[in-house]
Design a protein around this motif. Structure first.
Motif, PDB file in Angstrom:
ATOM      1  N   LEU A   1       0.849  -1.190   0.000  1.00  0.00           N
ATOM      2  CA  LEU A   1       0.000   0.000   0.000  1.00  0.00           C
ATOM      3  C   LEU A   1       0.887   1.244   0.000  1.00  0.00           C
ATOM      4  O   LEU A   1       1.799   1.360   0.819  1.00  0.00           O
ATOM      5  CB  LEU A   1      -0.901  -0.003   1.226  1.00  0.00           C
ATOM      6  CG  LEU A   1      -1.927   1.127   1.359  1.00  0.00           C
ATOM      7  CD1 LEU A   1      -2.885   1.110   0.173  1.00  0.00           C
ATOM      8  CD2 LEU A   1      -2.687   0.980   2.668  1.00  0.00           C
ATOM      9  N   ILE A   2       0.605   2.158  -0.922  1.00  0.00           N
ATOM     10  CA  ILE A   2       1.447   3.343  -1.098  1.00  0.00           C
ATOM     11  C   ILE A   2       0.908   4.509  -0.268  1.00  0.00           C
ATOM     12  O   ILE A   2      -0.300   4.778  -0.264  1.00  0.00           O
ATOM     13  CB  ILE A   2       1.518   3.732  -2.584  1.00  0.00           C
ATOM     14  CG1 ILE A   2       2.071   2.563  -3.403  1.00  0.00           C
ATOM     15  CG2 ILE A   2       2.362   4.980  -2.790  1.00  0.00           C
ATOM     16  CD1 ILE A   2       1.948   2.753  -4.898  1.00  0.00           C
ATOM     17  N   LYS A   3       1.814   5.186   0.423  1.00  0.00           N
ATOM     18  CA  LYS A   3       1.446   6.404   1.159  1.00  0.00           C
ATOM     19  C   LYS A   3       1.320   7.566   0.183  1.00  0.00           C
ATOM     20  O   LYS A   3       2.076   7.631  -0.785  1.00  0.00           O
ATOM     21  CB  LYS A   3       2.523   6.737   2.200  1.00  0.00           C
ATOM     22  CG  LYS A   3       2.663   5.725   3.320  1.00  0.00           C
ATOM     23  CD  LYS A   3       3.742   6.196   4.303  1.00  0.00           C
ATOM     24  CE  LYS A   3       3.891   5.238   5.471  1.00  0.00           C
ATOM     25  NZ  LYS A   3       4.915   5.677   6.430  1.00  0.00           N
ATOM     26  N   PRO A   4       0.420   8.522   0.467  1.00  0.00           N
ATOM     27  CA  PRO A   4      -0.589   8.523   1.538  1.00  0.00           C
ATOM     28  C   PRO A   4      -1.759   7.608   1.185  1.00  0.00           C
ATOM     29  O   PRO A   4      -2.017   7.339   0.010  1.00  0.00           O
ATOM     30  CB  PRO A   4      -1.032   9.990   1.584  1.00  0.00           C
ATOM     31  CG  PRO A   4      -0.842  10.475   0.180  1.00  0.00           C
ATOM     32  CD  PRO A   4       0.380   9.767  -0.342  1.00  0.00           C
ATOM     33  N   PHE A   5      -2.459   7.151   2.179  1.00  0.00           N
ATOM     34  CA  PHE A   5      -3.575   6.241   1.965  1.00  0.00           C
ATOM     35  C   PHE A   5      -4.666   6.544   2.990  1.00  0.00           C
ATOM     36  O   PHE A   5      -4.434   7.195   4.008  1.00  0.00           O
ATOM     37  CB  PHE A   5      -3.114   4.786   2.116  1.00  0.00           C
ATOM     38  CG  PHE A   5      -2.470   4.511   3.456  1.00  0.00           C
ATOM     39  CD1 PHE A   5      -3.237   4.187   4.564  1.00  0.00           C
ATOM     40  CD2 PHE A   5      -1.095   4.602   3.609  1.00  0.00           C
ATOM     41  CE1 PHE A   5      -2.653   3.956   5.797  1.00  0.00           C
ATOM     42  CE2 PHE A   5      -0.501   4.369   4.839  1.00  0.00           C
ATOM     43  CZ  PHE A   5      -1.281   4.043   5.934  1.00  0.00           C
TER      44      PHE A   5
END
Length: 224
Positions: free
Chosen positions: A100-104
């Motif tokens: 999962l890539i930030k921002p989320f």
């Protein structure tokens, strides 16, 4: 309730993740360093982890390798601002189960954790079911609303992988690696042909296809 370890050195991000997961009824422990995470993993049996790539004392990939070496088999959701394709592949190849890539949005993270927990539970089962589609892994049989569907070997393998990752968009590269064991694109529209055949065999009257094409990203299996 699942026991989840959140490995995150940014206090605000860690609190947001922990708050969301606790709101879903999970037991959450937060570790701000790799060493703290290793210690926490030895104190209790974990059901899942979220793991930041950039920690103050070690890289998240190095931590993941040490966790796996000590026998931690719980699914790991990698969380990082390092979002290019090569970084995501590195995280998955190192033993991560999702990335999962930030921002989320914390709510998305919670859903991804739930998917990983379901997948872990399903891995010890011999029967997969998503909506009206069922796979018997022992008999190698597929059924749609109880009606048997004849699948070729690779169609069955593709369907199993998509069902185990239901609700998650799976890239073509991941399909090549996990279903065909290719680490390159062989061309010839291999995936397109198999997905098209599988869709036709799973077709239901007046019901959308269970396999959705996510433009520019890959495919997603949805319950129908």
């Amino acid at each position: 309730m699942a026991r989840i370890l959140v490995v995150e050195d940014d206090g605000a991000t860690a609190e947001a993740i922990a708050h969301e997961l606790r709101a879903h009824g999970h037991d959450v422990t937060v570790a701000e360093t790799g060493e703290a995470a290793l210690a926490a993993a030895q104190e209790a049996t974990l059901d899942a982890l979220t793991l930041d790539r950039l920690l103050p004392d070690m890289d998240g990939l190095a931590l993941l390798a040490r966790l796996r070496a000590t026998g931690v088999q719980a699914p790991v959701l990698m969380v990082s601002a390092l979002g290019d394709v090569d970084q995501r592949i590195a995280g998955l190849r190192a033993g991560g189960d999702d990335y999962l890539i930030k921002p989320f949005a914390p709510s998305e993270l919670a859903v991804r954790i739930e998917v990983l927990l379901r997948r872990t539970q399903q891995s010890v089962e011999t029967l997969l079911q998503v909506g009206s589609i069922q796979l018997d892994l022992l008999r190698r049989e597929a059924r749609v609303r109880g009606t048997p569907v004849r699948l070729l070997q690779m169609e069955f393998k593709l369907l199993e992988f998509l069902m185990r990752n239901a609700g998650v968009t799976v890239s073509r590269r991941v399909l090549f690696e996990q279903v065909w064991n290719y680490h390159f694109d062989p061309g010839a529209n291999l995936i397109n042909v198999h997905v098209a055949r599988l869709r036709r065999k799973l077709e239901l009257p007046d019901v959308p296809s269970a396999i959705a094409t996510v433009k520019g990203e890959g495919y997603r299996f949805d319950a129908v």
